[in-house]
Design an enzyme around this catalytic site. Structure first.
Site, PDB file in Angstrom:
ATOM      1  N   GLN A   1      49.904  32.062  31.699  1.00  5.44           N
ATOM      2  CA  GLN A   1      48.597  32.723  31.704  1.00  5.44           C
ATOM      3  C   GLN A   1      48.663  34.192  31.293  1.00  5.44           C
ATOM      4  OE1 GLN A   1      45.692  31.433  31.869  1.00  5.44           O
ATOM      5  NE2 GLN A   1      46.074  29.388  32.688  1.00  5.44           N
TER       6      GLN A   1
ATOM      7  N   SER B   1      52.824  28.378  26.837  1.00  6.04           N
ATOM      8  CA  SER B   1      52.148  27.147  26.436  1.00  6.04           C
ATOM      9  C   SER B   1      51.237  27.418  25.242  1.00  6.04           C
ATOM     10  CB  SER B   1      51.321  26.635  27.618  1.00  6.04           C
ATOM     11  OG  SER B   1      50.516  25.556  27.208  1.00  6.04           O
TER      12      SER B   1
ATOM     13  N   HIS C   1      48.476  25.758  24.094  1.00  3.74           N
ATOM     14  CA  HIS C   1      47.011  25.576  24.148  1.00  3.74           C
ATOM     15  C   HIS C   1      46.284  26.664  24.927  1.00  3.74           C
ATOM     16  CE1 HIS C   1      46.221  23.770  28.248  1.00  3.74           C
ATOM     17  NE2 HIS C   1      47.527  23.573  28.193  1.00  3.74           N
TER      18      HIS C   1
ATOM     19  N   CYS D   1      43.425  22.272  36.712  1.00  2.00           N
ATOM     20  CA  CYS D   1      44.360  21.225  37.104  1.00  2.00           C
ATOM     21  C   CYS D   1      44.010  20.687  38.486  1.00  2.00           C
ATOM     22  CB  CYS D   1      45.787  21.756  37.106  1.00  2.00           C
ATOM     23  SG  CYS D   1      46.192  22.586  35.586  1.00  2.00           S
TER      24      CYS D   1
HETATM   25  N1  PLP Z   1      51.545  27.336  34.398  1.00  2.00           N
HETATM   26  C1  PLP Z   1      50.344  27.925  34.518  1.00  2.00           C
HETATM   27  C2  PLP Z   1      50.248  29.250  35.202  1.00  2.00           C
HETATM   28  C3  PLP Z   1      49.199  27.310  34.002  1.00  2.00           C
HETATM   29  O1  PLP Z   1      48.010  27.897  34.131  1.00  2.00           O
HETATM   30  C4  PLP Z   1      49.333  26.047  33.359  1.00  2.00           C
HETATM   31  C5  PLP Z   1      48.140  25.341  32.858  1.00  2.00           C
HETATM   32  O2  PLP Z   1      47.035  25.568  33.293  1.00  2.00           O
HETATM   33  C6  PLP Z   1      50.615  25.476  33.253  1.00  2.00           C
HETATM   34  C7  PLP Z   1      51.692  26.154  33.787  1.00  2.00           C
HETATM   35  C8  PLP Z   1      50.830  24.169  32.577  1.00  2.00           C
HETATM   36  O3  PLP Z   1      50.804  24.323  31.173  1.00  2.00           O
HETATM   37  P1  PLP Z   1      50.535  23.063  30.222  1.00  2.00           P
HETATM   38  O4  PLP Z   1      49.097  22.693  30.392  1.00  2.00           O
HETATM   39  O5  PLP Z   1      50.856  23.552  28.854  1.00  2.00           O
HETATM   40  O6  PLP Z   1      51.464  21.978  30.657  1.00  2.00           O
END
Ligand code: PLP
Length: 418
Positions: A209, A229, A231, A356
């Site tokens: 983030q 990441s 996306h 999530c």
């Molecule tokens: N770590 C954090 C702080 C996130 O906000 C997210 C996704 O929202 C992830 C890890 C997971 O990333 P990905 O969606 O690319 O698996």
């Protein structure tokens, strides 16, 4: 026939640098997207690059013939683009399928060899880590690892001194996020790195983030492993990377043909890597300017909401130590999920807690860990701005949001009638 589409123009100068052509992202005219922390649209410049690679390069980068060699060049260029944005070396980048895999690889990759030797390795994380870290730790705990979960303060911050007093002789890894996905609050990783480094303990940061929102220089930060990441930074879903300082050894999770220096086997995701590389190049050319623009919009949105709703909203997280695009707030006397549904009816996309965890109704675990009451945590909302957020969109959001909140307050049996 009315044209339902609107094109936001990203004028030259919004993102300075080599991208002088007009860049546009297509958005539906009536919809308001303020959920950039959940995911971002693919930048048209990224899309263009991916389309070209998909059209012209189908070779396997491992093949030494005239189809494989250009593909290998594409992987090499993407690795350079990602590493350049982090001030890292290209060979320190391991491409993955996203933030979740990067986090899993970092944690399990460090801990598995210790478990294999029959030890009980100790790890330190915070109470507000993303499930990709928190659940990996729960799994490692089931295999014999010992986990310390550090609490955070009411404003979501964590002090380096907390890490110092939790370190043990058996500590092999500290994993702390750089920016929180719900509040945007930043942790003092550079300060923590000074502690871990002097004791030879590895430091991983989930920078999913923070990446693209604040500048990250891995050399200055001093961490050993860092997850990103695609996306979240205008590249497609299904690609990410783990940066690991050269010399850091990890146990791979995927075994096979030995791609990614043996760390992550599997034929390379050429399109994804190209997209992430291009996304990084774009970020490199205008992050500071863009960050300021978004911060001004975010601050405007916060102050308009506070003023229009008579200061009755409760904003969460440290006011300064946070990324520029994120707002976390609670609306007293209103359930966050109900509010989300009303906003959705108006075609407004925001999030109740993290994307999530939406679908769970116990209130945001991050806010609960900050000591926020379950009532307020259940009435919490995350608003996150991004590259195509405009002042008009923000103002329209404020108007629609405040109308809905007043309507819900009017029918809420809990709301004190005056
Ligand atoms: N770590 C954090 C702080 C996130 O906000 C997210 C996704 O929202 C992830 C890890 C997971 O990333 P990905 O969606 O690319 O698996």
């Amino acid at each position: 026939m009315e044209n339902l589409s609107r094109y936001f123009l990203l004028g030259a100068g919004t993102l300075a640098g080599p991208f002088t052509f007009t860049d546009r992202v297509q958005m539906d005219s009536d919809k308001i997207y303020l959920d950039y922390n959940a995911t971002t649209p693919v930048d048209p410049r990224v899309f263009k690059e991916i389309a070209q690679v998909a059209r012209e390069n189908f070779g396997n980068p491992s093949s030494s013939h005239c189809f494989g060699r250009p593909a290998a060049e594409i992987v090499k260029r993407a690795r350079q683009q990602v590493s350049a944005l982090l001030n890292a070396e290209p060979e320190e980048i391991c491409f993955t399928s996203g933030g979740t895999e990067s986090d899993n690889l970092a944690l399990k990759g460090v801990v598995f060899p210790h478990l294999a030797k029959g030890r009980k390795p100790h790890l330190i994380i915070s109470a507000v880590e993303h499930p990709a870290v928190a659940e990996s730790c729960r799994y490692l705990e089931s295999l014999g690892a010992v986990i310390t979960r550090l609490p955070v303060a009411e404003d979501g911050t964590l002090a380096a001194a907390q890490v110092a007093s939790a370190l043990k002789d058996e500590t092999v890894l500290v994993s702390l996020m750089l920016a929180n996905n719900e509040t945007g609050v930043l942790f003092p990783l550079a300060e923590i790195a000074a502690l871990t480094r002097s004791r030879g303990i590895l430091l991983h940061t989930d920078a999913v983030q923070a990446f693209g929102k604040v500048e990250i220089d891995v050399k200055a930060l001093g961490v050993d492993l860092l997850s990103i990441s695609g996306h979240k930074v205008y590249a497609p879903k299904g690609v990410g990377a783990l940066w690991l300082r050269s010399g850091v050894e990890l146990e791979p999770l995927l075994h096979g043909g030995g791609q990614e220096g043996g760390l992550r086997s599997g034929t390379e995701n050429l399109a994804g890597m190209t997209g992430l590389g291009m996304a990084c190049e774009i970020l490199g050319s205008g992050m500071a300017v863009e960050g300021l623009r978004i911060q001004q919009l975010r601050d405007h949105l916060e102050s308009e909401l506070a003023a229009t709703l008579d200061q009755q909203l409760i904003f969460h997280g440290h006011r300064q130590l946070r990324v520029p695009n994120t707002i976390s707030l609670s609306i007293p006397y209103i359930d966050g999920e109900a509010l989300l549904a009303h906003l959705d009816l108006e075609d407004i996309a925001v999030s109740a807690g993290s994307a999530c965890s939406s679908g769970e109704h116990q209130g945001s675990p991050v806010l609960r860990a900050m000591g926020i009451s379950s009532e307020l945590a259940q009435g919490s909302l995350r608003i996150s701005l991004g590259r195509w957020t405009t002042r008009a969109e923000v103002d329209s959001f404020v108007e629609k949001f405040t109308t809905i909140v007043r309507r819900l307050w009017a029918i809420s049996p809990l709301y004190p009638k005056r």
